[in-house]
Design an enzyme around this catalytic site. Structure first.
Site, PDB file in Angstrom:
ATOM      1  N   HIS A 117       0.930  -1.008   0.180  1.00  0.00           N
ATOM      2  CA  HIS A 117       0.042   0.176   0.069  1.00  0.00           C
ATOM      3  C   HIS A 117       0.782   1.252   0.160  1.00  0.00           C
ATOM      4  O   HIS A 117       1.971   1.207   0.506  1.00  0.00           O
ATOM      5  CB  HIS A 117      -0.763  -0.001   1.342  1.00  0.00           C
ATOM      6  CG  HIS A 117      -1.887   1.006   1.347  1.00  0.00           C
ATOM      7  ND1 HIS A 117      -1.670   2.369   1.621  1.00  0.00           N
ATOM      8  CD2 HIS A 117      -3.118   1.026   1.219  1.00  0.00           C
ATOM      9  CE1 HIS A 117      -2.652   3.051   1.874  1.00  0.00           C
ATOM     10  NE2 HIS A 117      -3.884   2.216   1.467  1.00  0.00           N
ATOM     11  N   ASP A 194       3.249  -3.843   8.013  1.00  0.00           N
ATOM     12  CA  ASP A 194       2.224  -3.177   7.722  1.00  0.00           C
ATOM     13  C   ASP A 194       1.210  -4.334   7.961  1.00  0.00           C
ATOM     14  O   ASP A 194       1.081  -5.175   7.181  1.00  0.00           O
ATOM     15  CB  ASP A 194       2.421  -2.637   6.336  1.00  0.00           C
ATOM     16  CG  ASP A 194       0.998  -1.998   6.111  1.00  0.00           C
ATOM     17  OD1 ASP A 194      -0.054  -2.107   6.893  1.00  0.00           O
ATOM     18  OD2 ASP A 194       0.722  -1.659   5.005  1.00  0.00           O
ATOM     19  N   GLN A 197      -3.977  -5.034   7.298  1.00  0.00           N
ATOM     20  CA  GLN A 197      -5.142  -5.810   6.727  1.00  0.00           C
ATOM     21  C   GLN A 197      -4.943  -7.418   7.304  1.00  0.00           C
ATOM     22  O   GLN A 197      -5.851  -8.183   7.545  1.00  0.00           O
ATOM     23  CB  GLN A 197      -4.807  -6.023   5.214  1.00  0.00           C
ATOM     24  CG  GLN A 197      -5.011  -5.127   4.362  1.00  0.00           C
ATOM     25  CD  GLN A 197      -6.379  -4.668   4.214  1.00  0.00           C
ATOM     26  OE1 GLN A 197      -7.565  -5.246   4.537  1.00  0.00           O
ATOM     27  NE2 GLN A 197      -6.894  -3.540   3.815  1.00  0.00           N
ATOM     28  N   LYS A 220     -10.124  -0.397  10.628  1.00  0.00           N
ATOM     29  CA  LYS A 220     -10.471  -1.495   9.763  1.00  0.00           C
ATOM     30  C   LYS A 220     -10.881  -2.917  10.689  1.00  0.00           C
ATOM     31  O   LYS A 220     -11.150  -3.939   9.978  1.00  0.00           O
ATOM     32  CB  LYS A 220      -9.190  -1.921   9.072  1.00  0.00           C
ATOM     33  CG  LYS A 220      -8.941  -1.089   7.934  1.00  0.00           C
ATOM     34  CD  LYS A 220      -7.678  -1.541   7.176  1.00  0.00           C
ATOM     35  CE  LYS A 220      -7.055  -0.342   6.431  1.00  0.00           C
ATOM     36  NZ  LYS A 220      -7.712   0.130   5.048  1.00  0.00           N
ATOM     37  N   CYS A 357      -4.827   2.659  -3.774  1.00  0.00           N
ATOM     38  CA  CYS A 357      -3.452   3.180  -2.916  1.00  0.00           C
ATOM     39  C   CYS A 357      -2.345   2.252  -3.082  1.00  0.00           C
ATOM     40  O   CYS A 357      -1.597   2.126  -2.083  1.00  0.00           O
ATOM     41  CB  CYS A 357      -3.860   3.489  -1.763  1.00  0.00           C
ATOM     42  SG  CYS A 357      -5.073   4.737  -1.508  1.00  0.00           S
TER      43      CYS A 357
HETATM   44  N1  7TS Z   1      -1.839  -0.600   4.789  1.00  0.00           N
HETATM   45  C1  7TS Z   1      -2.547  -1.244   4.352  1.00  0.00           C
HETATM   46  C2  7TS Z   1      -2.127  -2.849   3.707  1.00  0.00           C
HETATM   47  C3  7TS Z   1      -3.793  -0.851   4.045  1.00  0.00           C
HETATM   48  O1  7TS Z   1      -4.617  -1.670   3.500  1.00  0.00           O
HETATM   49  C4  7TS Z   1      -3.986   0.438   4.497  1.00  0.00           C
HETATM   50  C5  7TS Z   1      -5.603   1.178   4.032  1.00  0.00           C
HETATM   51  C6  7TS Z   1      -3.177   1.420   4.884  1.00  0.00           C
HETATM   52  C7  7TS Z   1      -1.800   0.648   5.167  1.00  0.00           C
HETATM   53  C8  7TS Z   1      -3.452   2.753   5.346  1.00  0.00           C
HETATM   54  O2  7TS Z   1      -4.346   2.509   6.580  1.00  0.00           O
HETATM   55  P1  7TS Z   1      -4.608   4.032   7.051  1.00  0.00           P
HETATM   56  O3  7TS Z   1      -5.846   3.433   8.036  1.00  0.00           O
HETATM   57  O4  7TS Z   1      -3.908   4.746   7.548  1.00  0.00           O
HETATM   58  O5  7TS Z   1      -5.717   4.538   6.003  1.00  0.00           O
HETATM   59  N2  7TS Z   1      -5.868   0.451   3.223  1.00  0.00           N
HETATM   60  C9  7TS Z   1      -7.419   0.859   2.413  1.00  0.00           C
HETATM   61  C10 7TS Z   1      -7.937   0.076   1.172  1.00  0.00           C
HETATM   62  O6  7TS Z   1      -7.229  -0.747   0.885  1.00  0.00           O
HETATM   63  N3  7TS Z   1      -8.884   1.035   0.915  1.00  0.00           N
HETATM   64  O7  7TS Z   1      -9.009   2.000   1.602  1.00  0.00           O
HETATM   65  C11 7TS Z   1      -7.919   2.024   2.528  1.00  0.00           C
END
Ligand code: 7TS
Length: 401
Positions: A117, A194, A197, A220, A357
């Site tokens: 990501h 990371d 997920q 999430k 992203c």
């Molecule tokens: N890393 C992964 C693997 C992610 O899926 C996401 C968000 C992030 C980092 C960033 O997380 P945040 O909470 O700081 O935004 N992924 C997604 C997605 O897949 N669709 O919308 C956000």
């Protein structure tokens, strides 16, 4: 199967949207009532700052906030002072990559992958540019996976940082991170994982993974948005320069210099996301009550069921049918993913379309964008049927032209 009707009672959005087919949990999960109640409780009964006041309300707010830290710590098998509350995964990963600008030297190597990501990729890309370090990409397998062989092929004595995703947000593949970490540590590199997920879907334990830093987000995993976690090994955290300076992180301050507290406060400058931390702790209790085994069995069944149904429709390309996480990345031949997603919305089916992203993933797949359906505990077989039916309907509609 899980009793979805009873689970849905815990998610108030379904009272307002009884026909909702929500298949975008990989972007953000729906929120649990008890989490909303805990956040509400803080604002209704406390609403004051933590760590600062010498009065009852402040003690109670601090107690709840620190208790939340302990809940997070035991959830991932860490020690309490290794848990830093942040704004989310993005902020956690940026914090570490920023701190490594002070540490990395020209020629040092950072290993990452095309599955990342942007939150896991871009902070290290910029850190590499600023320090003269070299960004190296694990060659992915044909299927698009990070493999131990691929990792081994680029690991070297110059590797200082390994920054990888635990589960890809598009492909849903699980990275063999235990073995990768063991190899990385043999070369003296740190591993930054990371886990945005993975944490919402599987038991993630620091003792087993042995990674040095790990990040995830509350939103999430049924928790509030605006809160996340950075885990770091205590001795490493205390060697890092703080990323932000301000209230409650300084130890001694004089006219020309200052010293810092130890982790976690060293990295929590200013008023933290108090309600978010309290809400996240409740989300963890909720997940623990249901258990990852039940979560996995349920979502795995929905995932496999949907894949089977999708195979019955002509002209659908699924890119990740072996994914461990319940995520389907796919396209419908000759129809733009955004058109499909918009059409699905007419049926109250929510999926995501785009590059998610993670532009290097879509590039790897040789496309500009994909559709993504992702499942969690509140989804039912009826959701899967509604999804497949709406795909068929969208396909029929666009094929008229
Ligand atoms: N890393 C992964 C693997 C992610 O899926 C996401 C968000 C992030 C980092 C960033 O997380 P945040 O909470 O700081 O935004 N992924 C997604 C997605 O897949 N669709 O919308 C956000």
């Amino acid at each position: 199967m899980m009793d979805v009707q009873s689970i849905r009672q815990d998610f108030p959005v379904y009272q307002k949207q009884p026909k909702l087919t929500y298949l975008d949990s990989a972007a953000s999960s729906l929120k649990v009532k008890s989490v909303i109640d805990q956040v509400d409780h803080y604002y209704h009964t406390l609403g004051v700052n933590v760590h600062r006041g010498a009065y009852d309300l402040a003690y109670e707010a601090t107690r709840l906030y620190e208790e939340a830290r302990s809940t997070v710590a035991s959830f991932i098998g860490a020690e309490t002072d290794e848990i830093i509350f942040t704004r989310g995964t993005t902020s956690s990963l940026n914090m570490i990559a920023y701190a490594y600008r002070e540490i990395l030297k020209p020629g040092d190597e950072i290993i990452t992958s095309e599955l990342e990501h942007h939150s896991s990729l871009l902070p290290w890309m910029i850190t590499a540019q600023k320090t003269g370090a070299i960004l190296k990409y694990v060659p992915l397998s044909k299927e698009g996976r990070i493999t131990i062989e691929g990792f081994r092929s680029i690991l070297s004595l110059n590797t200082k940082v390994v920054a990888l995703t635990h589960v890809s947000n598009v492909m849903g593949y699980l990275t063999p991170i235990e073995e990768i970490t063991r190899l990385a540590h043999q070369q003296g590199a740190v591993v930054v994982l990371d886990a945005a997920q993975s944490v919402p879907h599987m038991s993630v334990n620091i003792t087993n993974l042995a990674v040095d830093f790990l990040a995830f987000s509350g939103h999430k995993m049924f928790g509030p948005s605006g809160v996340g976690v950075l885990y770091g090994k205590k001795h490493l955290l205390n060697q890092l320069e703080p990323f932000e300076y301000g209230g409650e992180m300084a130890d001694q301050v004089d006219l020309t210099q200052a010293t810092w507290k130890e982790a976690p406060l060293r990295f929590e400058a200013g008023t933290p996301v108090i309600s978010g931390a309290i809400g996240l702790a409740e989300a963890i209790r909720y997940i623990q009550k249901i258990g990852f085994k039940a979560i996995h069995e349920h979502t795995h069944e929905l995932h496999q069921y949907t894949l089977k149904k999708l195979r019955e429709i002509d002209g659908i390309t699924v890119y990740n049918s072996t994914a461990e996480n319940p995520v389907i990345a796919f396209n419908v031949d000759n129809i733009h993913p955004h058109d499909i997603a918009t059409m699905l919305d007419q049926y109250q089916v929510s999926v995501r379309a785009g590059h998610h992203c993670a532009q290097l993933v879509t590039k790897f797949l040789g496309v500009n964008s994909t559709l993504r359906a992702s499942f969690h505990i509140y989804n039912s077989k009826e959701d899967c049927d509604a999804f497949v039916h709406s795909i068929q309907a969208a396909k029929d509609f666009f094929q008229q032209f």
